[in-house]
Design a protein around this motif. Structure first.
Motif, PDB file in Angstrom:
ATOM      1  N   PHE A  64      22.503  32.017  27.885  1.00 26.79           N
ATOM      2  CA  PHE A  64      23.847  31.550  27.557  1.00 26.79           C
ATOM      3  C   PHE A  64      24.877  32.294  28.403  1.00 26.79           C
ATOM      4  O   PHE A  64      25.084  33.502  28.237  1.00 26.79           O
ATOM      5  N   VAL A  65      25.506  31.566  29.315  1.00 24.14           N
ATOM      6  CA  VAL A  65      26.453  32.156  30.255  1.00 24.14           C
ATOM      7  C   VAL A  65      27.862  31.746  29.853  1.00 24.14           C
ATOM      8  O   VAL A  65      28.173  30.554  29.790  1.00 24.14           O
ATOM      9  N   VAL A  66      28.701  32.705  29.589  1.00 22.96           N
ATOM     10  CA  VAL A  66      30.063  32.463  29.113  1.00 22.96           C
ATOM     11  C   VAL A  66      31.045  32.603  30.272  1.00 22.96           C
ATOM     12  O   VAL A  66      31.168  33.682  30.864  1.00 22.96           O
ATOM     13  N   TYR A  67      31.721  31.520  30.620  1.00 18.58           N
ATOM     14  CA  TYR A  67      32.784  31.558  31.615  1.00 18.58           C
ATOM     15  C   TYR A  67      34.170  31.589  30.968  1.00 18.58           C
ATOM     16  O   TYR A  67      35.154  31.906  31.633  1.00 18.58           O
ATOM     17  N   HIS A  68      34.251  31.227  29.714  1.00 18.02           N
ATOM     18  CA  HIS A  68      35.541  31.150  29.011  1.00 18.02           C
ATOM     19  C   HIS A  68      35.279  31.402  27.531  1.00 18.02           C
ATOM     20  O   HIS A  68      34.224  31.040  26.993  1.00 18.02           O
ATOM     21  N   ASP A  69      36.238  31.997  26.855  1.00 18.88           N
ATOM     22  CA  ASP A  69      36.058  32.334  25.439  1.00 18.88           C
ATOM     23  C   ASP A  69      35.779  31.112  24.569  1.00 18.88           C
ATOM     24  O   ASP A  69      35.188  31.235  23.487  1.00 18.88           O
ATOM     25  N   ASP A  70      36.215  29.926  25.006  1.00 22.16           N
ATOM     26  CA  ASP A  70      35.942  28.710  24.231  1.00 22.16           C
ATOM     27  C   ASP A  70      34.444  28.511  23.999  1.00 22.16           C
ATOM     28  O   ASP A  70      34.037  27.913  22.994  1.00 22.16           O
ATOM     29  N   PHE A  71      33.616  29.004  24.926  1.00 21.97           N
ATOM     30  CA  PHE A  71      32.173  28.797  24.791  1.00 21.97           C
ATOM     31  C   PHE A  71      31.595  29.619  23.651  1.00 21.97           C
ATOM     32  O   PHE A  71      30.553  29.260  23.087  1.00 21.97           O
ATOM     33  N   LEU A  72      32.254  30.716  23.290  1.00 23.36           N
ATOM     34  CA  LEU A  72      31.776  31.521  22.175  1.00 23.36           C
ATOM     35  C   LEU A  72      31.842  30.742  20.869  1.00 23.36           C
ATOM     36  O   LEU A  72      31.012  30.935  19.972  1.00 23.36           O
ATOM     37  N   LYS A  73      32.809  29.827  20.748  1.00 24.14           N
ATOM     38  CA  LYS A  73      32.903  28.987  19.555  1.00 24.14           C
ATOM     39  C   LYS A  73      31.762  27.979  19.516  1.00 24.14           C
ATOM     40  O   LYS A  73      31.303  27.601  18.440  1.00 24.14           O
ATOM     41  N   VAL A  74      31.333  27.536  20.681  1.00 25.87           N
ATOM     42  CA  VAL A  74      30.178  26.633  20.764  1.00 25.87           C
ATOM     43  C   VAL A  74      28.909  27.362  20.363  1.00 25.87           C
ATOM     44  O   VAL A  74      28.088  26.853  19.597  1.00 25.87           O
ATOM     45  N   LEU A  75      28.742  28.573  20.872  1.00 26.33           N
ATOM     46  CA  LEU A  75      27.515  29.334  20.621  1.00 26.33           C
ATOM     47  C   LEU A  75      27.403  29.813  19.182  1.00 26.33           C
ATOM     48  O   LEU A  75      26.306  29.823  18.609  1.00 26.33           O
ATOM     49  N   GLY A  76      28.520  30.235  18.588  1.00 20.16           N
ATOM     50  CA  GLY A  76      28.443  30.834  17.272  1.00 20.16           C
ATOM     51  C   GLY A  76      27.913  32.255  17.360  1.00 20.16           C
ATOM     52  O   GLY A  76      27.651  32.783  18.450  1.00 20.16           O
ATOM     53  N   PRO A  77      27.706  32.915  16.224  1.00 18.14           N
ATOM     54  CA  PRO A  77      27.339  34.332  16.231  1.00 18.14           C
ATOM     55  C   PRO A  77      25.905  34.620  16.640  1.00 18.14           C
ATOM     56  O   PRO A  77      25.595  35.739  17.032  1.00 18.14           O
ATOM     57  N   ASN A  78      25.021  33.634  16.555  1.00 15.07           N
ATOM     58  CA  ASN A  78      23.601  33.926  16.806  1.00 15.07           C
ATOM     59  C   ASN A  78      22.912  32.745  17.504  1.00 15.07           C
ATOM     60  O   ASN A  78      22.017  32.114  16.944  1.00 15.07           O
ATOM     61  N   PRO A  79      23.281  32.421  18.744  1.00 12.00           N
ATOM     62  CA  PRO A  79      22.650  31.293  19.439  1.00 12.00           C
ATOM     63  C   PRO A  79      21.199  31.612  19.803  1.00 12.00           C
ATOM     64  O   PRO A  79      20.855  32.766  20.077  1.00 12.00           O
ATOM     65  N   LYS A  80      20.381  30.564  19.822  1.00 14.67           N
ATOM     66  CA  LYS A  80      18.963  30.744  20.157  1.00 14.67           C
ATOM     67  C   LYS A  80      18.491  29.579  21.019  1.00 14.67           C
ATOM     68  O   LYS A  80      18.946  28.454  20.868  1.00 14.67           O
ATOM     69  N   LEU A  81      17.582  29.878  21.914  1.00 14.51           N
ATOM     70  CA  LEU A  81      16.939  28.854  22.736  1.00 14.51           C
ATOM     71  C   LEU A  81      15.449  29.119  22.713  1.00 14.51           C
ATOM     72  O   LEU A  81      15.004  30.232  23.016  1.00 14.51           O
ATOM     73  N   LYS A  82      14.672  28.110  22.315  1.00 15.72           N
ATOM     74  CA  LYS A  82      13.230  28.326  22.278  1.00 15.72           C
ATOM     75  C   LYS A  82      12.490  27.081  22.732  1.00 15.72           C
ATOM     76  O   LYS A  82      12.978  25.949  22.637  1.00 15.72           O
ATOM     77  N   LEU A  83      11.290  27.306  23.246  1.00 14.10           N
ATOM     78  CA  LEU A  83      10.403  26.237  23.677  1.00 14.10           C
ATOM     79  C   LEU A  83       9.750  25.618  22.456  1.00 14.10           C
ATOM     80  O   LEU A  83       9.231  26.329  21.599  1.00 14.10           O
ATOM     81  N   ILE A  84       9.785  24.260  22.345  1.00 13.20           N
ATOM     82  CA  ILE A  84       9.168  23.617  21.181  1.00 13.20           C
ATOM     83  C   ILE A  84       8.064  22.627  21.549  1.00 13.20           C
ATOM     84  O   ILE A  84       7.324  22.178  20.679  1.00 13.20           O
ATOM     85  N   ALA A  85       7.934  22.270  22.839  1.00 15.63           N
ATOM     86  CA  ALA A  85       6.861  21.356  23.250  1.00 15.63           C
ATOM     87  C   ALA A  85       6.655  21.502  24.747  1.00 15.63           C
ATOM     88  O   ALA A  85       7.604  21.786  25.493  1.00 15.63           O
ATOM     89  N   LYS A  86       5.417  21.302  25.199  1.00 14.71           N
ATOM     90  CA  LYS A  86       5.145  21.392  26.628  1.00 14.71           C
ATOM     91  C   LYS A  86       3.906  20.587  26.983  1.00 14.71           C
ATOM     92  O   LYS A  86       3.016  20.368  26.169  1.00 14.71           O
ATOM     93  N   ASN A  87       3.874  20.123  28.221  1.00 14.14           N
ATOM     94  CA  ASN A  87       2.714  19.436  28.785  1.00 14.14           C
ATOM     95  C   ASN A  87       2.863  19.497  30.293  1.00 14.14           C
ATOM     96  O   ASN A  87       3.712  18.826  30.864  1.00 14.14           O
ATOM     97  N   GLU A  88       2.065  20.318  30.946  1.00 22.44           N
ATOM     98  CA  GLU A  88       2.205  20.532  32.382  1.00 22.44           C
ATOM     99  C   GLU A  88       1.513  19.456  33.214  1.00 22.44           C
ATOM    100  O   GLU A  88       1.582  19.479  34.443  1.00 22.44           O
ATOM    101  N   THR A  89       0.861  18.474  32.580  1.00 25.29           N
ATOM    102  CA  THR A  89       0.113  17.480  33.348  1.00 25.29           C
ATOM    103  C   THR A  89       0.981  16.359  33.891  1.00 25.29           C
ATOM    104  O   THR A  89       0.626  15.722  34.877  1.00 25.29           O
ATOM    105  N   TYR A  90       2.120  16.088  33.248  1.00 20.85           N
ATOM    106  CA  TYR A  90       3.035  15.076  33.763  1.00 20.85           C
ATOM    107  C   TYR A  90       4.418  15.294  33.150  1.00 20.85           C
ATOM    108  O   TYR A  90       4.552  15.935  32.098  1.00 20.85           O
ATOM    109  N   PRO A  91       5.487  14.790  33.778  1.00 27.28           N
ATOM    110  CA  PRO A  91       6.853  15.034  33.293  1.00 27.28           C
ATOM    111  C   PRO A  91       7.190  14.140  32.104  1.00 27.28           C
ATOM    112  O   PRO A  91       7.896  13.144  32.223  1.00 27.28           O
TER     113      PRO A  91
END
Length: 402
Positions: A64-91
């Motif tokens: 999460f890259v913040v260029y402006h304080d407005d983005f902190l309102k989007v993120l909230g106090p505890n933003p998270k990003l996680k992988l939930i599915a994958k398949n490397e054999t095709y897009p």
């Protein structure tokens, strides 16, 4: 909120440091270099060397890259990003991203890929993923993958692409194949996934390759982009129309061209109050896998204007096209808007977020970029990353999400 109080997965870019670079640089529209470094690297480092240390699941340590304080309102106090599915054999996870709340499923389309030895031709498949019921105690481990499966609509949707909620199901863009033209196709979200074509021509002239579609709530009209990617990628041989934006009124059968002058119109979205329409131009994507640094990678905004005909029929048109934003990496593909009016678009290094004034306020970094994504439950965004799907938890809520 001060930088010292931010979660460790958030980094702040100093606008002054971003304005004048002190190191050598020379890149165009391609994805910037990914630097593997310690998560302890200061957020005050030069913005061209942002901290992108990766975990084994290829999630940046500080996505999460913040260029402006407005983005902190989007993120909230505890933003998270996680992988939930994958398949490397095709897009498998490329476009659409249509959230069906009643079944807690997201439908999406793959990128083009070649089948097995018995099917030596390019194909695009449609899939869906089931999301769990979220709670504060939900398991956030990166190795917890959700269930997803391919589906087989009947009749088939040829070369599916973008989509949106429509009636009790979803509306998908069919790019077409061979002599079968591009179209808007309704699909039932439940087995056997029956389909019906809503629109497949402009008064007898076949569409090029409808790419993305959205519904205007005021009158139920369908607004969609129609670039020439099917022709560039040889899915279809002929182009019979310019690259344009259209509006179709299912109640009357009327179809109108509502915007031109874009090289390759792609994503489309309305502002929360539907007074503005955002359209992306992905000329920078040449359709053959290259990024063109000298080409348009632009979001345009147009005013949605109400018009009443002499017979009393209400309709809407677009006026006053102007530049809203330009993406520094890749091109803005799929586009969505949150309830605060912030504009999100999938780009070459992840999702870029602009405030309603067109100021870049932040980025959600994802290796290999994002073509499309969707808002799900309040505070949940599903990101389609070709061979992977990511889930973001934040404070934002998507506009026009049912």
């Amino acid at each position: 909120m001060t930088p010292s109080s931010l979660p460790p997965n958030v980094q702040v870019i100093d606008p002054q440091a971003n304005a004048v670079l002190t190191t050598s640089y020379d890149r165009g529209a391609e994805e910037p270099a990914w630097y593997e470094s310690s998560s302890a690297v200061s957020a005050k480092h030069s913005p061209e060397v942002v901290n992108l240390a990766l975990s084994d699941s290829r999630v940046p340590v500080q996505p999460f890259v913040v260029y402006h304080d407005d983005f902190l309102k989007v993120l909230g106090p505890n933003p998270k990003l996680k992988l939930i599915a994958k398949n490397e054999t095709y897009p498998f996870a490329h476009e659409a991203g249509v959230w069906i709340p009643s079944t807690r499923e997201v439908f999406f389309t793959s990128n083009q890929f070649y089948g097995d030895s018995k099917h030596q031709h390019r194909q695009i498949v449609i899939s869906k993923i089931k999301l769990p019921e979220y709670s504060d105690t939900a398991d956030d481990a990166d190795d917890v993958l959700y269930e997803w499966e391919n589906i087989a609509p009947h009749p088939p949707i040829l070369s599916g692409n973008g989509g949106t909620n429509y009636e009790d199901g979803l509306l998908l863009c069919q790019q077409g194949s061979g002599l079968v033209p591009g179209a808007l196709v309704y699909m039932n979200p439940k087995p056997p996934y029956t389909t019906r074509t809503i629109l497949n021509n402009f008064y007898g002239r076949p569409f090029n390759a409808p790419n993305d579609v959205v519904v205007l709530p005021m009158d139920g009209s369908l607004w969609f982009t129609d670039p020439d990617y099917a022709q560039l990628q040889t899915l279809r041989r002929f182009q019979r129309l310019p690259n344009q934006v259209y509006c179709f009124q299912p109640k009357t059968g009327s179809v109108r061209m509502v915007a031109d002058g874009l090289t390759r119109p792609n994503g489309i979205a309305f502002s929360p109050d539907c007074s503005k329409c955002y359209v992306t131009d992905t000329e920078a994507y040449d359709g053959r896998g290259s990024n063109l640094a000298e080409a348009a990678a632009t979001i345009y905004v147009l005013d949605v204007v109400e018009q009443i005909s002499p017979s009393g029929e209400l309709s809407f048109y677009l006026a006053n096209k102007r530049v809203f934003a330009f993406a520094d990496c890749g091109a803005p593909d799929g586009i969505k808007v949150d309830l605060a009016g912030n504009v999100y678009s999938g780009c070459g290094d992840g999702v870029h977020v602009w405030n309603p004034c067109g100021t870049l306020i932040g980025k959600i970094l994802v290796p290999r970029g994002i073509a499309n994504f969707c808002f799900a439950d309040p505070g949940v965004i599903i990101l389609l990353n070709e061979s992977r799907i990511f889930e973001m938890r934040c404070a934002a809520q998507g506009a026009l999400v049912r």
